[in-house]
Design a protein around this motif. Structure first.
Motif, mmCIF file in Angstrom:
data_model
loop_
_atom_site.group_PDB
_atom_site.id
_atom_site.type_symbol
_atom_site.label_atom_id
_atom_site.label_comp_id
_atom_site.label_asym_id
_atom_site.label_seq_id
_atom_site.Cartn_x
_atom_site.Cartn_y
_atom_site.Cartn_z
ATOM 1 N N GLU A 20 0.825 -1.205 0.000
ATOM 2 C CA GLU A 20 0.000 0.000 0.000
ATOM 3 C C GLU A 20 0.862 1.259 0.000
ATOM 4 O O GLU A 20 0.560 2.235 -0.697
ATOM 5 N N ALA A 21 1.949 1.236 0.774
ATOM 6 C CA ALA A 21 2.821 2.411 0.850
ATOM 7 C C ALA A 21 3.528 2.654 -0.478
ATOM 8 O O ALA A 21 3.633 3.799 -0.940
ATOM 9 N N LEU A 22 4.026 1.597 -1.118
ATOM 10 C CA LEU A 22 4.705 1.761 -2.402
ATOM 11 C C LEU A 22 3.736 2.237 -3.487
ATOM 12 O O LEU A 22 4.096 3.054 -4.338
ATOM 13 N N ALA A 23 2.517 1.749 -3.431
ATOM 14 C CA ALA A 23 1.514 2.208 -4.387
ATOM 15 C C ALA A 23 1.152 3.665 -4.135
ATOM 16 O O ALA A 23 0.905 4.435 -5.075
ATOM 17 N N ARG A 24 1.135 4.040 -2.876
ATOM 18 C CA ARG A 24 0.749 5.410 -2.521
ATOM 19 C C ARG A 24 1.741 6.435 -3.045
ATOM 20 O O ARG A 24 1.376 7.547 -3.427
ATOM 21 N N VAL A 25 3.025 6.073 -3.071
ATOM 22 C CA VAL A 25 4.039 7.005 -3.587
ATOM 23 C C VAL A 25 4.241 6.820 -5.092
ATOM 24 O O VAL A 25 5.145 7.412 -5.677
#
Length: 308
Positions: free
Chosen positions: A116-121
């Motif tokens: 989720e964090a990698l997708a968010r950035v």
């Protein structure tokens, strides 16, 4: 809560070197830009906020708690450092999963949060399983921002997060940060790209030589600095006559005549006094004025003037 960060008479020194010198300020919720030249005290302040340094004197509260030796508070803060001490042999996804596991999450939750964090950035999924050593500087910046978001913090402290990004990448990160602020996150961001910082942030904290020069919105800072000299461009029928009248009245620090364009550029001594008496002086001069133009001070102009 009136502010997410509150400092009162806060100081930090290194032997005889003063990093911060009795600073007092409040950082409100939302996006705040931290501005200052090299050696201004920005890094010291960031390290104090993130619990890496202990104050030498004074008070510092972050989310209403003291950050030094406070693991519970650190769990509520996300930190993206300027340096790149990332394990370059690890894949981006594996690195974030390891950090999440160290924070106490189980394997399944850690992998979900990392994705989720990698997708968010907006790091392309094809890069998630590539070694960090193969990443460009801009891609490493995205991975660092992802680790700061991994535990869904209330406050983000970002030190030069757009350094190394291309214009499109900076625009995307700015959109991400605006979205986080709209979702209720508070963000303190340090950057040398003042134009983009001005477009991104509503509030600013300006440091120099370990002291706070100004804080608040750009409008509030400009109002506090209304005693500064200001430049105006005037288009009129007789620039020379108007300049002579205003100069003899003691209102100007200097002027430049542009008779071929019927223009006069003036630098006024005291903006408040000038604007209060300007109509009277205009009538006395007998010069017909067609246009007066004053550009609002940009963050860069304010910063350069205050640190000069």
């Amino acid at each position: 809560m009136n502010s997410v960060i509150h400092a009162h008479e806060l100081s930090r020194w290194y032997g005889i070197v003063m990093g911060l010198n009795h600073v007092t300020f409040d950082v409100p919720a939302g996006l705040t830009g931290l501005v200052g030249p090299n050696g201004a005290g920005k890094s010291t302040l960031i390290q104090l906020i993130t619990g890496q340094l202990r104050p030498s004197s004074g008070e510092l509260r972050v989310l209403e708690a003291r950050p030094w030796n406070n693991p519970a508070l650190m769990a509520r803060i996300g930190y993206c450092p300027e340096g790149e001490a990332v394990p370059k042999d690890l894949h981006a996804l594996d690195w974030l999963v390891a950090l999440a596991r160290l924070s106490g999450l189980d394997a399944a939750t850690a992998r979900r949060r990392a994705g989720e964090a990698l997708a968010r950035v907006r790091l392309a999924r094809s890069n998630w399983n590539r070694p960090l050593a193969e990443f460009s500087k801009g891609m490493r910046q995205r991975a660092k921002l992802a680790q700061a978001l991994l535990h869904d913090p209330e406050l983000l402290v970002l030190d030069e997060p757009m350094n190394g990004l291309d214009p499109m990448g900076r625009q995307e990160i700015a959109q991400i940060l605006r979205g986080l602020a709209q979702a209720g996150k508070s963000i303190l961001i340090s950057s040398h790209i003042l134009a983009e910082l001005e477009a991104l942030c509503r509030n600013f904290l300006i440091l120099n030589w370990g002291r706070v020069l100004a804080s608040g919105s750009r409008k509030e800072i400009r109002q506090d600095l209304s005693q500064w000299s200001e430049q105006l461009l005037i288009r009129c029928d007789d620039p020379e006559r108007l300049a002579r009248h205003l100069f003899e009245a003691g209102l100007l620090l200097g002027f430049e005549l542009r008779p071929e364009r019927n223009q006069l550029e003036i630098r006024i001594r005291d903006p408040r006094s000038f604007y209060a008496t300007w109509p009277d002086h205009l009538l006395r001069s007998g010069v017909a004025v067609h246009e007066i133009r004053s550009e609002s001070r940009s963050l860069r102009q304010i910063f350069e003037h205050m640190t000069s």
